[in-house]
Design an enzyme around this catalytic site. Sequence first.
Site, short mmCIF file in Angstrom:
data_model
loop_
_atom_site.label_atom_id
_atom_site.label_comp_id
_atom_site.label_asym_id
_atom_site.label_seq_id
_atom_site.Cartn_x
_atom_site.Cartn_y
_atom_site.Cartn_z
N GLY A 96 4.04 -2.16 -4.17
CA GLY A 96 4.89 -1.95 -3.00
C GLY A 96 4.28 -0.92 -2.06
O GLY A 96 3.34 -0.21 -2.43
N LYS A 119 0.39 3.69 8.20
CA LYS A 119 -0.16 3.93 6.86
C LYS A 119 -0.36 5.43 6.69
O LYS A 119 -1.12 6.04 7.44
CB LYS A 119 -1.48 3.17 6.72
N ASP A 131 2.16 10.97 -2.90
CA ASP A 131 2.79 11.80 -1.86
C ASP A 131 3.13 11.01 -0.60
O ASP A 131 3.69 11.56 0.35
CB ASP A 131 1.88 12.99 -1.51
N GLY A 132 2.75 9.73 -0.56
CA GLY A 132 3.05 8.91 0.60
C GLY A 132 2.17 9.20 1.81
O GLY A 132 2.40 8.67 2.89
N ASP A 258 -3.18 -7.62 -4.49
CA ASP A 258 -2.33 -7.02 -3.45
C ASP A 258 -3.13 -6.73 -2.19
O ASP A 258 -2.55 -6.40 -1.15
CB ASP A 258 -1.67 -5.73 -3.97
N ASP A 268 -7.00 -3.89 4.01
CA ASP A 268 -7.12 -2.72 3.15
C ASP A 268 -8.57 -2.29 2.93
O ASP A 268 -9.21 -2.65 1.97
CB ASP A 268 -6.42 -2.96 1.81
P1 AMP Z 1 -4.37 0.75 -2.19
O1 AMP Z 1 -5.37 1.28 -3.15
O2 AMP Z 1 -4.36 1.43 -0.85
O3 AMP Z 1 -4.41 -0.74 -2.06
O4 AMP Z 1 -2.93 1.12 -2.81
C1 AMP Z 1 -2.49 0.64 -4.04
C2 AMP Z 1 -1.06 1.07 -4.27
O5 AMP Z 1 -0.96 2.48 -4.40
C3 AMP Z 1 -0.09 0.69 -3.17
O6 AMP Z 1 1.15 0.38 -3.76
C4 AMP Z 1 -0.01 1.95 -2.36
O7 AMP Z 1 1.18 2.02 -1.59
C5 AMP Z 1 -0.04 3.02 -3.45
N1 AMP Z 1 -0.54 4.31 -2.96
C6 AMP Z 1 -1.82 4.65 -2.66
N2 AMP Z 1 -1.90 5.92 -2.24
C7 AMP Z 1 -0.64 6.43 -2.28
C8 AMP Z 1 -0.06 7.71 -1.98
N3 AMP Z 1 -0.79 8.73 -1.55
N4 AMP Z 1 1.28 7.84 -2.14
C9 AMP Z 1 2.03 6.83 -2.56
N5 AMP Z 1 1.55 5.62 -2.88
C10 AMP Z 1 0.23 5.41 -2.74
MG MG Z 2 -3.59 -2.08 -0.92
#
Ligand code: AMP
Ligand code: MG
Length: 494
Positions: A96, A119, A131-132, A258, A268
């Site tokens: 998610g 993002k 931390d979002g 994903d 991504d």
């Molecule tokens: P990604 O590697 O960018 O494809 O992210 C994989 C998953 O990790 C996704 O569900 C992202 O929303 C979550 N995610 C990555 N970095 C963060 C972060 N700093 N805080 C919260 N969720 C994260």
């Molecule tokens: Mg991703």
Amino acid sequence: MQPHTASQSTTTGWNFDNSYARLPQPFYSIQNPTPVKTPGMAIFNRAFAQSIGLDTDTLAGPEGALFFGGNQLPPGAAPIAQAYAGHQFGHFTMLGDGRAILLGEHLAPDGTRFDIQLKGSGQTPFSRRGDGRAALGPMLREYIISEAMAALGIPTTRSLAVVTTGEPVFRDTPLPGAILTRVASSHIRVGTFEFAANFSKPEELRALADYTLARHYPEARQADNPYLELLRSVMTRQASLVAKWQCVGFIHGVMNTDNMALSGETIDYGPCAFMDHYDPATVFSSIDRQGRYAYSNQPPIAQWNLARFAEALLPLLDPDPETAIHLAQEAISEFPALFQGYWLSGMRAKLGLFNEEAEDITLIQDLLTLMHQQQADFTRTFRRLLSSGTLAQEPFFADAAFTDWHAQWQARLNRQPESFHESEAFMRAHNPSVIPRNYRVEEALEAAVTQGNLKVMEMLLEALKDPYADIPAHEEYRLPPPPSEYPYQTFCGT
Ligand code: AMP
Ligand code: MG
């Protein structure tokens, strides 16, 4: 603190609709971005903003920073975090939007629908322990590479802006925080369907499939079996996309399910990079120890991901489970031939070949084998092939094995009706001169992050705008990295 909504009268050009937020409840969570301390524009994509009907003068200024920082909502936006699952390095997980917010869909003046996503805009119910937030370096990196891909003519999400937040993010060290505004045909992923198949009701899966058909493949709805046609259509776009990656030496780095968009756009940009010297085993991502997402594995991994998509669709393919599996397997088994077709036509174009001969594949493979043996630079070798007979500036072109290959290629060119001149133009349009070379990207990020100097990045972006031209001022961006830059690795950079 909550963001406030801009009044409808502001001249910004925003024209929001929120069709995804009308899908059944499990597919998203209503969530506003978390406002940031001092949003400041790092870079704004004027040309792209204009092309989708936004008011560039207003958005390039402080008001734009408020929108792109998540402090102010565009009129009509209904922000959500999307739910999805996915296979990460082969393992199924619930994911998610953990640090992204979909503000909604902007309708361009011609009616085209674009997801507008922030993002790095704060925590959501899907953040798990994260931390979002996002750091400036990786967000600028996505901006640079996605814009380079678009200029190369490769389907991709776009980057509208990067703002700094005025807040640090804590990774190994404190880093400047930033938010990227990503624009996409949609953010529906293979993982969105995996989420639906595993965690929602059958009618909700059907609603998602109908939504995806309407948004991306409306013509497939006329087929006898629209859901099978959806699978085939997604396969076709992915085969075409990954063939384009292979033809420019692009390595995605994290082809988890994903990170595969059903629209057929590249999505991504994490530890991705363009290959310098040709080696099919090239892996850049520091976390990919097994080489799962190596250059030569990208086509089979695309097929693997599509098989996960097909599995999620099974209940819709046929009421009889056996028949559904049979239909899915039959479709997925066609992927290698589909990919090969796109790849061959892309490689023929790179060699200036207009017509088809059965031995072309051998001619292509022989060149790649030589390039591999000699560690020839992928981009530069193809770009310089046309002048290779007369100017042997590259050591590779002086080699005896290459001379043999060159004679065969010349003979092949002579067997087609098109002139040498026509081949040359064809090759020019399919072999980029400028790509975002890792060492130049890193140099630009370093200047931006450690010195707050964005000039280096702006100059790089300028050179990447017209990648098939031979602009003398951009000569330095064509150069392969100095030997000291190897081996190159990119870190997940979240
Ligand atoms: P990604 O590697 O960018 O494809 O992210 C994989 C998953 O990790 C996704 O569900 C992202 O929303 C979550 N995610 C990555 N970095 C963060 C972060 N700093 N805080 C919260 N969720 C994260
Ligand atoms: Mg991703």
